[in-house]
Design a protein around this motif. Structure first.
Motif, PDB file in Angstrom:
ATOM      1  N   LEU A  41      -5.449   8.759   5.534  1.00  0.00           N
ATOM      2  CA  LEU A  41      -4.560   7.833   4.567  1.00  0.00           C
ATOM      3  C   LEU A  41      -4.145   8.540   3.418  1.00  0.00           C
ATOM      4  O   LEU A  41      -2.989   8.374   3.200  1.00  0.00           O
ATOM      5  CB  LEU A  41      -5.206   6.440   4.498  1.00  0.00           C
ATOM      6  CG  LEU A  41      -5.443   5.638   5.908  1.00  0.00           C
ATOM      7  CD1 LEU A  41      -6.284   4.384   5.424  1.00  0.00           C
ATOM      8  CD2 LEU A  41      -4.227   5.372   6.697  1.00  0.00           C
ATOM      9  N   ARG A  42      -5.130   8.732   2.566  1.00  0.00           N
ATOM     10  CA  ARG A  42      -4.648   9.425   1.150  1.00  0.00           C
ATOM     11  C   ARG A  42      -3.603  10.570   1.862  1.00  0.00           C
ATOM     12  O   ARG A  42      -2.748  10.576   0.717  1.00  0.00           O
ATOM     13  CB  ARG A  42      -5.978   9.939   0.443  1.00  0.00           C
ATOM     14  CG  ARG A  42      -5.727  10.111  -1.063  1.00  0.00           C
ATOM     15  CD  ARG A  42      -6.947  10.347  -1.794  1.00  0.00           C
ATOM     16  NE  ARG A  42      -8.215  10.117  -0.975  1.00  0.00           N
ATOM     17  CZ  ARG A  42      -9.212  10.760  -1.286  1.00  0.00           C
ATOM     18  NH1 ARG A  42      -9.477  11.214  -2.149  1.00  0.00           N
ATOM     19  NH2 ARG A  42     -10.405  10.448  -0.299  1.00  0.00           N
ATOM     20  N   LEU A  43      -3.854  11.526   2.501  1.00  0.00           N
ATOM     21  CA  LEU A  43      -2.941  12.572   2.551  1.00  0.00           C
ATOM     22  C   LEU A  43      -1.635  12.080   2.954  1.00  0.00           C
ATOM     23  O   LEU A  43      -0.827  12.874   2.564  1.00  0.00           O
ATOM     24  CB  LEU A  43      -3.499  13.509   3.735  1.00  0.00           C
ATOM     25  CG  LEU A  43      -2.788  14.779   3.993  1.00  0.00           C
ATOM     26  CD1 LEU A  43      -2.597  15.611   2.716  1.00  0.00           C
ATOM     27  CD2 LEU A  43      -3.482  15.502   5.152  1.00  0.00           C
ATOM     28  N   ARG A  44      -1.375  11.109   3.858  1.00  0.00           N
ATOM     29  CA  ARG A  44      -0.263  10.446   4.336  1.00  0.00           C
ATOM     30  C   ARG A  44       0.496  10.150   3.149  1.00  0.00           C
ATOM     31  O   ARG A  44       1.651  10.295   3.055  1.00  0.00           O
ATOM     32  CB  ARG A  44      -0.518   9.635   5.646  1.00  0.00           C
ATOM     33  CG  ARG A  44       0.811   8.900   6.238  1.00  0.00           C
ATOM     34  CD  ARG A  44       0.535   8.066   7.130  1.00  0.00           C
ATOM     35  NE  ARG A  44      -0.082   6.860   6.536  1.00  0.00           N
ATOM     36  CZ  ARG A  44      -0.346   5.606   7.100  1.00  0.00           C
ATOM     37  NH1 ARG A  44      -0.301   5.623   8.469  1.00  0.00           N
ATOM     38  NH2 ARG A  44      -0.679   4.776   6.319  1.00  0.00           N
ATOM     39  N   ASP A  45      -0.210   9.508   2.466  1.00  0.00           N
ATOM     40  CA  ASP A  45       0.420   8.818   1.247  1.00  0.00           C
ATOM     41  C   ASP A  45       1.212   9.798   0.258  1.00  0.00           C
ATOM     42  O   ASP A  45       2.274   9.760  -0.092  1.00  0.00           O
ATOM     43  CB  ASP A  45      -0.452   7.655   0.272  1.00  0.00           C
ATOM     44  CG  ASP A  45      -0.737   6.599   1.060  1.00  0.00           C
ATOM     45  OD1 ASP A  45      -0.016   6.052   2.112  1.00  0.00           O
ATOM     46  OD2 ASP A  45      -1.782   5.683   0.783  1.00  0.00           O
ATOM     47  N   GLU A  46       0.242  10.837   0.172  1.00  0.00           N
ATOM     48  CA  GLU A  46       0.675  11.924  -0.919  1.00  0.00           C
ATOM     49  C   GLU A  46       2.024  12.444  -0.101  1.00  0.00           C
ATOM     50  O   GLU A  46       2.994  12.887  -0.625  1.00  0.00           O
ATOM     51  CB  GLU A  46      -0.380  12.977  -0.744  1.00  0.00           C
ATOM     52  CG  GLU A  46      -1.336  12.509  -2.073  1.00  0.00           C
ATOM     53  CD  GLU A  46      -1.110  12.032  -3.053  1.00  0.00           C
ATOM     54  OE1 GLU A  46      -0.142  13.305  -3.834  1.00  0.00           O
ATOM     55  OE2 GLU A  46      -1.347  11.184  -3.891  1.00  0.00           O
ATOM     56  N   LEU A  47       1.861  12.862   1.068  1.00  0.00           N
ATOM     57  CA  LEU A  47       3.015  13.319   1.830  1.00  0.00           C
ATOM     58  C   LEU A  47       4.196  12.532   1.928  1.00  0.00           C
ATOM     59  O   LEU A  47       5.432  13.028   1.595  1.00  0.00           O
ATOM     60  CB  LEU A  47       2.688  13.682   3.243  1.00  0.00           C
ATOM     61  CG  LEU A  47       1.729  14.946   3.696  1.00  0.00           C
ATOM     62  CD1 LEU A  47       1.523  14.905   4.933  1.00  0.00           C
ATOM     63  CD2 LEU A  47       2.472  16.043   3.162  1.00  0.00           C
ATOM     64  N   LYS A  48       4.069  11.218   1.965  1.00  0.00           N
ATOM     65  CA  LYS A  48       5.159  10.318   1.723  1.00  0.00           C
ATOM     66  C   LYS A  48       5.741  10.295   0.427  1.00  0.00           C
ATOM     67  O   LYS A  48       7.181  10.468   0.139  1.00  0.00           O
ATOM     68  CB  LYS A  48       4.845   8.962   1.977  1.00  0.00           C
ATOM     69  CG  LYS A  48       4.761   8.603   3.501  1.00  0.00           C
ATOM     70  CD  LYS A  48       4.152   7.262   3.601  1.00  0.00           C
ATOM     71  CE  LYS A  48       4.267   6.897   5.056  1.00  0.00           C
ATOM     72  NZ  LYS A  48       3.848   5.284   5.179  1.00  0.00           N
ATOM     73  N   LYS A  49       5.015  10.683  -0.634  1.00  0.00           N
ATOM     74  CA  LYS A  49       5.516  10.858  -2.111  1.00  0.00           C
ATOM     75  C   LYS A  49       6.245  11.993  -2.368  1.00  0.00           C
ATOM     76  O   LYS A  49       7.486  12.152  -3.014  1.00  0.00           O
ATOM     77  CB  LYS A  49       4.306  10.827  -3.089  1.00  0.00           C
ATOM     78  CG  LYS A  49       3.879   9.294  -3.199  1.00  0.00           C
ATOM     79  CD  LYS A  49       2.425   9.375  -4.231  1.00  0.00           C
ATOM     80  CE  LYS A  49       1.925   8.238  -4.276  1.00  0.00           C
ATOM     81  NZ  LYS A  49       0.522   8.100  -5.028  1.00  0.00           N
ATOM     82  N   VAL A  50       5.813  13.149  -1.640  1.00  0.00           N
ATOM     83  CA  VAL A  50       6.689  14.410  -1.783  1.00  0.00           C
ATOM     84  C   VAL A  50       7.821  14.487  -1.041  1.00  0.00           C
ATOM     85  O   VAL A  50       8.755  14.864  -1.547  1.00  0.00           O
ATOM     86  CB  VAL A  50       5.428  15.527  -1.244  1.00  0.00           C
ATOM     87  CG1 VAL A  50       6.261  16.831  -1.088  1.00  0.00           C
ATOM     88  CG2 VAL A  50       4.144  15.769  -1.944  1.00  0.00           C
ATOM     89  N   ARG A  51       7.866  13.838   0.144  1.00  0.00           N
ATOM     90  CA  ARG A  51       9.282  13.647   0.760  1.00  0.00           C
ATOM     91  C   ARG A  51      10.277  12.883   0.069  1.00  0.00           C
ATOM     92  O   ARG A  51      11.134  12.959  -0.105  1.00  0.00           O
ATOM     93  CB  ARG A  51       8.770  13.064   2.278  1.00  0.00           C
ATOM     94  CG  ARG A  51       8.141  13.995   3.199  1.00  0.00           C
ATOM     95  CD  ARG A  51       7.969  13.457   4.516  1.00  0.00           C
ATOM     96  NE  ARG A  51       7.251  14.469   5.350  1.00  0.00           N
ATOM     97  CZ  ARG A  51       6.639  13.928   6.390  1.00  0.00           C
ATOM     98  NH1 ARG A  51       6.677  12.609   6.849  1.00  0.00           N
ATOM     99  NH2 ARG A  51       6.109  14.921   7.123  1.00  0.00           N
TER     100      ARG A  51
END
Length: 57
Positions: A41-51
């Protein structure tokens, strides 16, 4: 065929020990699954921020 009382006691003790070990391993596996899921979940949130940052540029 005669089975001594101490053999029955030994079998009961081994069975309880085996059940105890299974429960302990199940708790450990559940803890590991929860930790992996939180990391996902933490990785998914970080990827959303980067996108979002990339789309803003």
């Amino acid at each position: 065929m005669f089975i001594s009382w101490y053999w029955m006691v030994a079998i009961v003790i081994v069975a309880f020990g085996y059940i105890h070990v299974l429960k302990r391993n199940h708790k450990a596996c559940r803890h590991d699954r929860e930790a992996i899921y939180k990391g996902y979940l933490r990785l998914r949130d970080e990827l959303k921020k980067v996108r979002r940052v990339e789309q803003g540029d």
